[in-house]
Design a protein around this motif. Structure first.
Motif, short mmCIF file in Angstrom:
data_model
loop_
_atom_site.label_atom_id
_atom_site.label_comp_id
_atom_site.label_asym_id
_atom_site.label_seq_id
_atom_site.Cartn_x
_atom_site.Cartn_y
_atom_site.Cartn_z
N GLU A 200 41.29 25.17 30.69
CA GLU A 200 40.14 25.97 30.29
C GLU A 200 38.89 25.62 31.09
OE1 GLU A 200 40.35 28.54 28.38
OE2 GLU A 200 42.47 28.15 27.96
N ALA A 201 38.73 24.36 31.45
CA ALA A 201 37.53 23.95 32.18
C ALA A 201 37.83 22.66 32.94
CB ALA A 201 36.35 23.74 31.24
N GLY A 215 34.74 26.89 34.90
CA GLY A 215 35.62 27.56 33.95
C GLY A 215 35.59 29.04 34.19
N ALA A 216 35.91 29.81 33.18
CA ALA A 216 35.81 31.26 33.28
C ALA A 216 34.33 31.65 33.41
CB ALA A 216 36.44 31.93 32.07
N THR A 217 34.06 32.68 34.20
CA THR A 217 32.67 33.04 34.51
C THR A 217 32.49 34.55 34.36
OG1 THR A 217 32.80 31.30 36.20
CG2 THR A 217 30.82 32.67 36.17
N GLU A 268 42.88 33.93 40.52
CA GLU A 268 42.09 33.60 39.33
C GLU A 268 40.63 34.03 39.48
OE1 GLU A 268 43.18 32.68 36.56
OE2 GLU A 268 45.23 32.06 37.04
N ASN A 273 40.98 38.50 35.78
CA ASN A 273 41.31 37.13 35.37
C ASN A 273 40.07 36.32 35.02
OD1 ASN A 273 44.11 37.48 35.67
ND2 ASN A 273 43.98 37.09 37.86
N GLY A 274 38.91 36.96 34.94
CA GLY A 274 37.71 36.32 34.42
C GLY A 274 36.98 35.42 35.39
N HIS A 276 37.84 32.81 37.02
CA HIS A 276 38.06 31.49 36.41
C HIS A 276 38.09 30.44 37.52
CE1 HIS A 276 39.26 28.53 33.54
NE2 HIS A 276 39.51 29.42 32.59
N ARG A 279 40.52 27.38 37.08
CA ARG A 279 41.92 27.69 37.37
C ARG A 279 42.14 27.96 38.86
NH1 ARG A 279 43.71 31.35 32.05
NH2 ARG A 279 43.45 29.62 30.56
#
Length: 978
Positions: A200-201, A215-217, A268, A273-274, A276, A279
């Motif tokens: 996740e991060a 992490g996801a952005t 990713e 896929n956010g 990320h 990832r």
């Protein structure tokens, strides 16, 4: 100690005409190395609280991983925390030194070795910082340091019915940081995905000293970060540019299969896929950043599991059935072929598990999970109803039988790496993956390709995700063989690319496959990979030459065409290793099972120190380097090797537990015999190593001998906390010889009169006589006092040991000609006859007879099916290490359970005494730490009426001196049971 200032030469580049030579294009990005190693080491020691090691021995320890590659690092740092990592990187940057982050060092593609400062995160940075769980849906997360061992994380997560889903076969020793670096997978990725899907991060550090959380952005957050400027804003702006420029090509060229691990995870960064960033950094193999902390997703772990084992006519038929079976929703789906089974049978590995396999020449393990065993079994039964019942068997996955079966699959790498009588098998094309529906066809084509090159290789792997492993008999020591290897992997890459697959399914690209990535991704995406790395590492100092701008697969080989090791004459014959000790140490392929922290016998010293040099692997590597003669001298007077072997307790746990059968106890005895040749040994070598002769003298005047031992204790190297064993007033031989003859009943047997039970515990030997006579046997003993020489081995007295064994063979010749069983009470004596004896006298007919005739008391009772009395008591048994590793403990446990004991047999490893080791002043603390891991607290907490059973003399001494509890030998327990 730094012995000299080492200035390393510039990084070598491949020839201009080499294919896939992106490194030439970016040679300006990889600075020439001119590192003042001595000055850097001194600066690091001042700045870092952890350990800094730039000596030749430490560098040699980290020169390779589990791959074919070898690069001696500049030095090694064992940071205690993130502040140490930051300080180390800052100084490396100041001195221009590359950096490599490392976990357990089990990587198979060469990504964990480089001419760099290696940061080993595994010794200290292994905390779980935070763990949280949610009930609906059942999930959670854990913040962890990168050095945490996967099984430690999973053990804590299971308290919440959660787990970290990816679980490679090295789960007992691999670290989460290493898994993040390689994007590892494992058996249950079919349930939970790859590592990338479960991060996740990440808290990361760049080579230029920027620390950031990733992490996801969201698009809004991305815009804010870019607008904020600075180094972080620059990186994120570059990542957005890569995404925008290459998005369509990423969607087009990235294989859409469960196990695409090759390349960087640019997918990713896509909007779907956010974006990320964490990832995207998974699987970058320390080429972009160092991970300081990770937030890992935890998924539901079904508490009950059923294992369905299916047999097929061939492994190809098994692979063809994978897509259908996936529809039934298994949480694990593994496969292997009959060649793997054949090799395990040949090596004597996993006999219980192999016997449980249903008929076939190819197998699938299909695991189902549920809240209850009934639920899991019902899922398996639905599948079972669709297959031929004669080729299937169903097990409770928590059962002993299931554990035996899983050992067959998890032994794949070790079972195939070193098979006596066959060429050595190597990695190099062991990790490709295709879509599961194409697996059967791919395996058939792979076998054809292997056959065309006259290569072999057992097939096994994560069939549910289309990932197949194998090891191949590449010739890695001749120019022609290496050229053939290179040609093969080029064709193999073409084959996988034609199937739309990935060159790596979980082991990563490293150096083994990175130069081939153009075949898979094309030149434009290779350019994107280089841009991605340059954003994070503009100086190209993070693990240079791996993944992008790579070394070629035939560079930096651990062996190579120039391989010509020192091969000195030895006492042991090493008949299964071409008669050469330097060949024997090649058994270690770096899988690192000796680095596990609990379970099994191997490796007790590593379990308490967490030092690479105290693992079986570390010691084997230093011996390899000694025979290689480059990083450390090719000389028996090698101090680095001696230091590493100092805490080897010669338990022979590696002989039994190591999947390739590394036998460090034998290597240690051989090394010590040459190391000490012509010079004095430490005092305990003479006081305890020569105990056979001292005991003979003591038997004349035992009271005087005991008083003398107490008086000499302060001068003998014995720890002040230890109590010296007491010589008996009357030896067992003296007691036995005055008994008179007995009538022969069921036959004659020879009771081996070992030094310890003869001189210190004669009542134990008398108990064995009574048990055997009660069973109707006529007991005899060797006609004169002899010894197996076991105490001599640790100190390298191999000349004396060989003379004792020769005398033993002469004394026992009549009994061996008669075919009498030789029953030993001291496990270490029986192990000498079954192991070392044949290694010293491989062609001696009487040595072979003694090896075949010698057995433990329990083995004899089981073989003869002797009726046993009953004894209704609770008991704890501590198995002697040699007993478990050489003879196995099955017969012993069977006898104890047949007695009716409520038996507790903890998986406690060595008690820590290990002969003279635990008596020595300088080893006392380590000895006690070994015992305190499991067995000593367990014995202290046991009820007063619980029997404490231990056959080994040293085990009994450790337990009695550390807990005050009385111990019993099996013979005494049997005598007690009337």
């Amino acid at each position: 100690m730094i012995r000299e200032i080492r200035r390393y030469p510039p990084v070598a580049f491949p020839h201009e005409d080499r294919p896939h030579g992106a490194r030439v294009e970016h040679r300006d990005r990889i600075q020439s190395l001119n590192v003042d190693a001595a000055a850097l080491a001194e600066a690091l020691r001042r700045a870092v609280r952890g350990e800094v090691r730039f000596d030749d021995g430490s560098r040699a320890l980290y020169a390779t991983d589990a791959s074919n590659y070898r690069q001696v690092p500049i030095g090694v740092v064992l940071p205690r925390d993130a502040a140490d990592v930051i300080a180390a990187v800052e100084l490396a940057r100041k001195f221009g030194a590359p950096i490599l982050g490392r976990g357990a060092g089990t990587s198979l593609a060469g990504q964990c070795c480089n001419v760099a400062v290696v940061l080993d995160m595994s010794k200290y940075m292994h905390r779980i910082v935070e763990m949280k769980s949610e009930m609906n849906p059942r999930r959670g997360f854990a913040r962890v340091e990168p050095g945490i061992v996967l099984d430690d994380l999973r053990r804590e997560a299971e308290r919440h019915t959660l787990t970290f889903g990816p679980d490679p076969a090295t789960h007992a020793q691999c670290t989460l940081g290493g898994m993040i670096g390689n994007n590892s997978c494992g058996v249950h990725s079919i349930m939970s995905g790859k590592t990338v899907d479960n991060i996740e991060a990440l808290d990361v550090l760049t080579y230029d000293g920027v620390r950031m959380n990733t992490g996801a952005t969201s698009e809004e957050e991305l815009a804010r970060i870019i607008a904020g400027g600075g180094r972080r804003g620059e990186i994120y702006a570059g990542l957005k540019k890569i995404r925008d420029q290459y998005a369509d090509l990423i969607r087009e060229r990235f294989p859409r299969i469960p196990r695409r691990v090759s390349g960087y995870n640019l997918d990713e960064l896509l909007p779907e896929n956010g974006f990320h960033v964490a990832r995207a950094l998974v699987g970058t193999e320390s080429t972009c950043v160092l991970v300081l902390e990770a937030t890992a997703r935890l998924v539901y772990s079904p508490p009950a599991r059923a294992l369905l084992v299916l047999g097929y006519p061939t492994v190809y038929d098994a692979a063809d059935d994978v897509p259908r079976i996936r529809d039934f929703g298994p949480i694990g789906l593994e496969g292997f072929d009959d060649l793997l089974v054949r090799d395990q049978k040949h090596k004597g590995l996993n006999p219980h598990g192999l016997a449980l396999l249903p008929p076939g020449a190819g197998w699938l393990y299909v695991e189902f999970g549920g809240e209850t065993l009934e639920e899991a079994t019902a899922k398996a039964t639905r599948l079972l109803q669709t297959v031929d019942a004669t080729s299937a068997r169903l097990f409770d996955n928590a059962s002993k039988e299931a554990r035996f079966l899983w050992a067959v699959r998890e032994s794949g790498l070790g079972a195939t790496a070193h098979v006596p009588g066959k060429p050595l098998m190597w990695e190099g094309w062991e990790d490709a993956a295709v879509a599961p529906e194409k697996l059967g066809a791919y395996l058939r084509d792979l076998r054809k390709l292997l056959d065309s090159y006259e290569y072999g290789g057992d097939l096994y792997g994560h069939f549910g995700d289309g990932c197949v492993h194998t090891r191949t008999n590449f010739d890695m020591t001749s120019a022609a063989g290496i050229a053939k290897f290179r040609a093969f992997i080029d064709e193999a890459a073409d084959l996988v690319a034609s199937y739309g697959g990935s060159f790596s399914g979980e082991h990563g690209d490293g150096q083994a496959r990175a130069a081939l990535l153009g075949k898979m991704f094309g030149p434009e995406l290779l350019g994107a990979f280089r841009e991605f790395k340059a954003l994070w590492d503009p100086e190209w100092k993070m693990n240079p030459g791996k993944v992008v701008a790579p070394y070629e697969p035939d560079e930096n080989l651990r062996l190579g065409s120039g391989y010509a090791p020192w091969s000195p004459k030895t006492h042991f014959q090493f008949t299964e290793d071409e008669g050469r000790m330097n060949h024997a140490v090649l058994r270690c392929v770096g899988v690192g099972k000796c680095r596990r922290l609990d379970g099994g016998t191997m490796c007790p010293s590593y379990q308490v120190t967490r030092e690479e040099e105290h693992s079986t692997r570390g010691r084997a590597r230093l011996l390899f380097e000694m025979f290689e003669g480059k990083a450390v001298p090719a000389d028996w007077r090698n101090e680095a090797v001696h230091d590493a072997l100092d805490l080897c307790i010669a338990c022979k746990g590696c002989k039994g537990d190591c999947p390739t059968g590394v036998d460090m106890a034998t290597y240690k005895a051989e090394f010590m015999s040459h190391y000490y040749a012509g010079r004095l040994r430490p005092m305990p070598a003479y006081t305890m190593g020569l105990i056979y002769w001292w005991a003979g003298l003591a038997s004349k005047m035992p009271a005087v001998a005991n008083a003398l031992m107490r008086w000499m204790k302060p001068f003998s190297g014995v720890a002040k906390q230890r109590t010296m064993p007491v010589f008996a007033r009357e030896t067992f031989r003296e007691r036995f010889e005055v008994r008179g003859s007995r009538e022969e009943g069921r036959g004659r047997v020879v009771l081996w009169t070992d030094t310890f039970n003869n001189h210190f515990l004669p009542d134990t030997a008398m108990a064995a006589v009574e048990v055997l006579e009660r069973a109707g046997y006529d007991v005899t003993i060797p006609r004169k006092r002899v010894c197996c020489g076991r105490p001599l081995y640790d100190w390298g007295f191999l000349g004396r040991a060989k003379k004792l064994l020769r005398e033993t063979l002469d004394v026992l010749r009549p009994e061996l000609d008669e075919g009498l069983p030789i029953i030993g009470l001291e496990p270490s004596c029986v192990s000498v006859f079954r192991d070392e004896l044949l290694n010293l006298f491989p062609n001696d007919a009487y040595a072979k007879k003694l090896a075949a005739s010698s057995m433990t008391l329990s083995e004899f009772l089981i073989r003869e099916n002797v009726p046993l009395p009953t004894l209704q008591k609770k008991a704890i048994v501590q198995a002697h290490c040699h007993h478990k590793s050489v003879m196995r403990f099955d017969a012993e446990e069977a006898v104890l359970r047949k007695l009716g004991l409520e038996l507790e047999h903890p998986d406690s490893g060595c008690c820590g005494m290990a002969g003279a080791f635990g008596f020595e002043r300088r080893h006392y603390d380590v000895s006690m730490r070994m015992g305190e891991r499991v067995i000593l607290p367990l014995v202290r907490e046991a009820a007063d009426d619980t029997l404490i059973i231990a056959n080994g003399f040293s085990c009994r001494e450790q337990l009695e001196q550390a807990t005050g509890r009385k111990t019993l030998h099996l013979a005494e327990v049997l005598r007690m049971a009337q």
